[in-house]
Design a protein around this motif. Structure first.
Motif, PDB file in Angstrom:
ATOM      1  N   ASP A 170      11.225 -12.009   0.741  1.00 40.65           N
ATOM      2  CA  ASP A 170      10.449 -13.206   0.389  1.00 40.65           C
ATOM      3  C   ASP A 170       9.217 -13.322   1.284  1.00 40.65           C
ATOM      4  O   ASP A 170       8.118 -13.663   0.818  1.00 40.65           O
ATOM      5  N   VAL A 171       9.404 -13.059   2.567  1.00 42.50           N
ATOM      6  CA  VAL A 171       8.271 -13.085   3.500  1.00 42.50           C
ATOM      7  C   VAL A 171       7.264 -11.995   3.126  1.00 42.50           C
ATOM      8  O   VAL A 171       6.038 -12.218   3.133  1.00 42.50           O
ATOM      9  N   TYR A 172       7.790 -10.810   2.781  1.00 42.19           N
ATOM     10  CA  TYR A 172       6.904  -9.700   2.386  1.00 42.19           C
ATOM     11  C   TYR A 172       6.086 -10.053   1.139  1.00 42.19           C
ATOM     12  O   TYR A 172       4.876  -9.773   1.080  1.00 42.19           O
ATOM     13  N   THR A 187       5.143  -3.414   8.653  1.00 40.83           N
ATOM     14  CA  THR A 187       5.893  -4.168   7.636  1.00 40.83           C
ATOM     15  C   THR A 187       6.734  -3.239   6.791  1.00 40.83           C
ATOM     16  O   THR A 187       7.944  -3.470   6.593  1.00 40.83           O
ATOM     17  N   TYR A 188       6.124  -2.178   6.281  1.00 44.37           N
ATOM     18  CA  TYR A 188       6.848  -1.241   5.420  1.00 44.37           C
ATOM     19  C   TYR A 188       7.910  -0.469   6.199  1.00 44.37           C
ATOM     20  O   TYR A 188       8.981  -0.168   5.658  1.00 44.37           O
ATOM     21  N   THR A 189       7.630  -0.167   7.447  1.00 42.69           N
ATOM     22  CA  THR A 189       8.634   0.518   8.269  1.00 42.69           C
ATOM     23  C   THR A 189       9.893  -0.329   8.409  1.00 42.69           C
ATOM     24  O   THR A 189      11.025   0.166   8.281  1.00 42.69           O
ATOM     25  N   LEU A 190       9.703  -1.623   8.680  1.00 44.40           N
ATOM     26  CA  LEU A 190      10.849  -2.531   8.826  1.00 44.40           C
ATOM     27  C   LEU A 190      11.650  -2.627   7.534  1.00 44.40           C
ATOM     28  O   LEU A 190      12.889  -2.597   7.545  1.00 44.40           O
ATOM     29  N   LEU A 191      10.964  -2.735   6.404  1.00 46.30           N
ATOM     30  CA  LEU A 191      11.652  -2.907   5.118  1.00 46.30           C
ATOM     31  C   LEU A 191      12.361  -1.631   4.684  1.00 46.30           C
ATOM     32  O   LEU A 191      13.505  -1.678   4.209  1.00 46.30           O
ATOM     33  N   SER A 214       9.898   1.065  -5.733  1.00 45.40           N
ATOM     34  CA  SER A 214       8.939  -0.022  -5.894  1.00 45.40           C
ATOM     35  C   SER A 214       8.132  -0.243  -4.624  1.00 45.40           C
ATOM     36  O   SER A 214       6.910  -0.426  -4.664  1.00 45.40           O
ATOM     37  N   LEU A 215       8.797  -0.206  -3.491  1.00 38.01           N
ATOM     38  CA  LEU A 215       8.123  -0.423  -2.212  1.00 38.01           C
ATOM     39  C   LEU A 215       7.127   0.712  -1.928  1.00 38.01           C
ATOM     40  O   LEU A 215       6.041   0.466  -1.382  1.00 38.01           O
ATOM     41  N   THR A 216       7.499   1.934  -2.304  1.00 35.99           N
ATOM     42  CA  THR A 216       6.605   3.074  -2.102  1.00 35.99           C
ATOM     43  C   THR A 216       5.329   2.918  -2.933  1.00 35.99           C
ATOM     44  O   THR A 216       4.214   3.159  -2.434  1.00 35.99           O
ATOM     45  N   LYS A 217       5.486   2.503  -4.180  1.00 37.55           N
ATOM     46  CA  LYS A 217       4.312   2.301  -5.045  1.00 37.55           C
ATOM     47  C   LYS A 217       3.411   1.196  -4.502  1.00 37.55           C
ATOM     48  O   LYS A 217       2.175   1.325  -4.502  1.00 37.55           O
ATOM     49  N   GLN A 218       4.009   0.098  -4.033  1.00 34.57           N
ATOM     50  CA  GLN A 218       3.209  -1.009  -3.498  1.00 34.57           C
ATOM     51  C   GLN A 218       2.494  -0.603  -2.211  1.00 34.57           C
ATOM     52  O   GLN A 218       1.350  -1.029  -1.972  1.00 34.57           O
ATOM     53  N   MET A 219       3.134   0.233  -1.414  1.00 37.57           N
ATOM     54  CA  MET A 219       2.500   0.696  -0.176  1.00 37.57           C
ATOM     55  C   MET A 219       1.278   1.553  -0.492  1.00 37.57           C
ATOM     56  O   MET A 219       0.218   1.392   0.130  1.00 37.57           O
ATOM     57  N   LYS A 220       1.422   2.451  -1.459  1.00 40.35           N
ATOM     58  CA  LYS A 220       0.283   3.292  -1.846  1.00 40.35           C
ATOM     59  C   LYS A 220      -0.837   2.460  -2.469  1.00 40.35           C
ATOM     60  O   LYS A 220      -2.016   2.678  -2.184  1.00 40.35           O
ATOM     61  N   ALA A 221      -0.454   1.489  -3.312  1.00 41.57           N
ATOM     62  CA  ALA A 221      -1.465   0.664  -3.979  1.00 41.57           C
ATOM     63  C   ALA A 221      -2.232  -0.204  -2.987  1.00 41.57           C
ATOM     64  O   ALA A 221      -3.407  -0.504  -3.208  1.00 41.57           O
ATOM     65  N   SER A 222      -1.578  -0.604  -1.911  1.00 44.39           N
ATOM     66  CA  SER A 222      -2.238  -1.468  -0.927  1.00 44.39           C
ATOM     67  C   SER A 222      -3.105  -0.681   0.050  1.00 44.39           C
ATOM     68  O   SER A 222      -3.792  -1.273   0.884  1.00 44.39           O
ATOM     69  N   GLY A 223      -3.064   0.648  -0.037  1.00 44.19           N
ATOM     70  CA  GLY A 223      -3.904   1.470   0.826  1.00 44.19           C
ATOM     71  C   GLY A 223      -3.342   1.740   2.197  1.00 44.19           C
ATOM     72  O   GLY A 223      -4.059   2.252   3.072  1.00 44.19           O
ATOM     73  N   VAL A 224      -2.072   1.425   2.418  1.00 38.09           N
ATOM     74  CA  VAL A 224      -1.437   1.700   3.711  1.00 38.09           C
ATOM     75  C   VAL A 224      -1.065   3.182   3.776  1.00 38.09           C
ATOM     76  O   VAL A 224      -0.385   3.692   2.872  1.00 38.09           O
ATOM     77  N   ILE A 225      -1.488   3.872   4.808  1.00 41.30           N
ATOM     78  CA  ILE A 225      -1.196   5.295   4.972  1.00 41.30           C
ATOM     79  C   ILE A 225       0.113   5.442   5.748  1.00 41.30           C
ATOM     80  O   ILE A 225       0.202   5.014   6.906  1.00 41.30           O
TER      81      ILE A 225
END
Length: 384
Positions: A170-172, A187-191, A214-225
């Motif tokens: 929810d926080v994410y 953030t992604y590391t923790l999740l 889903s989290l992997t796709k959102q990470m790529k879409a947000s530009g986080v390397i």
């Protein structure tokens, strides 16, 4: 005149006796429990006056004295920076929380994300987890402006509490929908790490694998390397669910992010391939890993050895076994039995006995009990 005198006399009789004496001051009524008991239990008994009571004022505790001292140090018009300094100066988390609550009630003052972050960290260090949950809910309700350090701290706390796993996401989501507080690599590391801790059973893995995708796709879409650690967790998730082709795809993409596969990367894929039944391909990843000077974990070694032995590839299994022993790691009893009994049942009983003696020389951690168990098993199978 007689009637009036009679009425006054009757009224006076109805007045309780304790009201005929002067009442003690208000402070005495608040802090002297003896006075409250005398009024509530026996209203007809006269309470002791403050002058005759041996305890006329309540003694303040050291914690109250500290609280009053810090409140006096915070001059009118104090800023959030001063409050944060006062919070960090406290060794007692309960005292810090009292100051935090008191300052929030003062006129023209509002806590910021820095003061909330400081208070949450203090309470976590003091193991006041219930109070941390309350502060998390306050922040989620809009008690202060959002910030990446504050929200990452809340996610870390929620990921560490079993019942707050969903609250972390929810926080994410609130971060994802914000304009100036987007999720970071932390953030992604923790999740991802929180999700991987739930990959304990194969049927449960598939439930959480959708969240990993889903989290992997959102990470790529947000530009986080991503870094090697995050990519390894994704590879591990796919390998645990035996989605080895997906794991290999992520393995091939690591170079695009400037990441180099390490021993864990190779180990996850080799284990996944062997458990999938693609032992030859798994052994190929094992050989590639060893050619780069990387050392597998003991669990990776044992899965490769057992898988090769069950495929009757005893020479390759023996090679991997000696490789493991050279790395000062000792296989468990099941690994030894899988290899030696497999050789014995394949008509190579003498070779199995010779290998057992060689293992005994090389494995300094093998106990005499393990040796006797293996020797008896080989003799028993040889008599069949």
């Amino acid at each position: 005149m007689a009637v009036s005198s009679r009425r006054l006399f009757t009224t006076a009789l109805r007045i309780p006796k304790f009201l005929s004496h002067p009442l003690p001051p208000l402070s005495y009524l608040q802090f002297d429990p003896k006075y409250h008991r005398s009024v509530s239990s026996t209203p007809s008994q006269n309470p002791q006056s403050p002058s005759t009571n041996p305890i006329s004022t309540r003694t303040r505790t050291p914690l109250e004295k500290q609280f009053e001292s810090w409140v006096q140090n915070l001059k009118p018009g104090f800023s959030p920076i001063q409050v944060e300094e006062a919070l960090r100066a406290q060794s007692d988390p309960d005292l810090a929380l009292d100051i935090f609550r008191w300052t929030a009630q003062q006129r023209n003052y509002k806590h910021t994300h820095e003061t909330y972050l400081a208070m949450i960290r203090i309470l976590i260090d003091g193991k006041r987890y219930r109070q941390v949950e309350t502060l998390v809910e306050e922040v989620m309700a809009g008690a202060c402006e959002i910030s990446v350090p504050l929200y990452n701290s809340m996610i870390r706390f929620c990921c560490g509490r079993k019942l707050l796993f969903n609250r972390a996401f929810d926080v994410y989501k609130k971060m994802l929908n914000s304009q100036d507080c987007k999720p970071t690599l932390e953030t992604y590391t923790l999740l991802f790490n929180s999700l991987l801790r739930r990959f304990n059973k194969l049927n449960v893995c598939y439930v959480y694998l959708r969240a990993v995708r889903s989290l992997t796709k959102q990470m790529k879409a947000s530009g986080v390397i991503p870094d090697t650690f995050v990519l390894n967790m994704i590879v591990k998730a796919y390998s645990k669910c035996l989605e080895v082709d997906e794991a290999i795809r992520v393995f091939r993409e690591m170079g695009l992010y400037g990441c180099e596969p390490n021993a864990y990367t190779y180990g996850y894929i080799a284990k996944g391939l062997c458990e999938k039944g693609r032992v030859g391909q798994g052994f190929g990843f094992y050989k590639e890993m060893r050619s780069k000077g990387l050392v597998p974990t003991s669990s990776s070694f044992m899965i490769v050895i057992c898988s090769l032995a069950m495929e009757r590839r005893f020479e390759d299994a023996t090679e991997a076994l000696f490789d493991m022993l050279e790395g000062s790691m000792s296989p468990d009893l099941l690994t030894y039995k899988t290899l030696l009994e497999g050789m014995c049942r394949d008509g190579k009983g003498d070779e199995a006995l010779e290998l057992l003696e060689e293992i005994r020389k090389r494995d300094g951690l093998m106990s005499s009990k393990t040796y006797k168990i293996l020797l008896n098993e080989l003799h028993f199978i040889g008599r069949e």
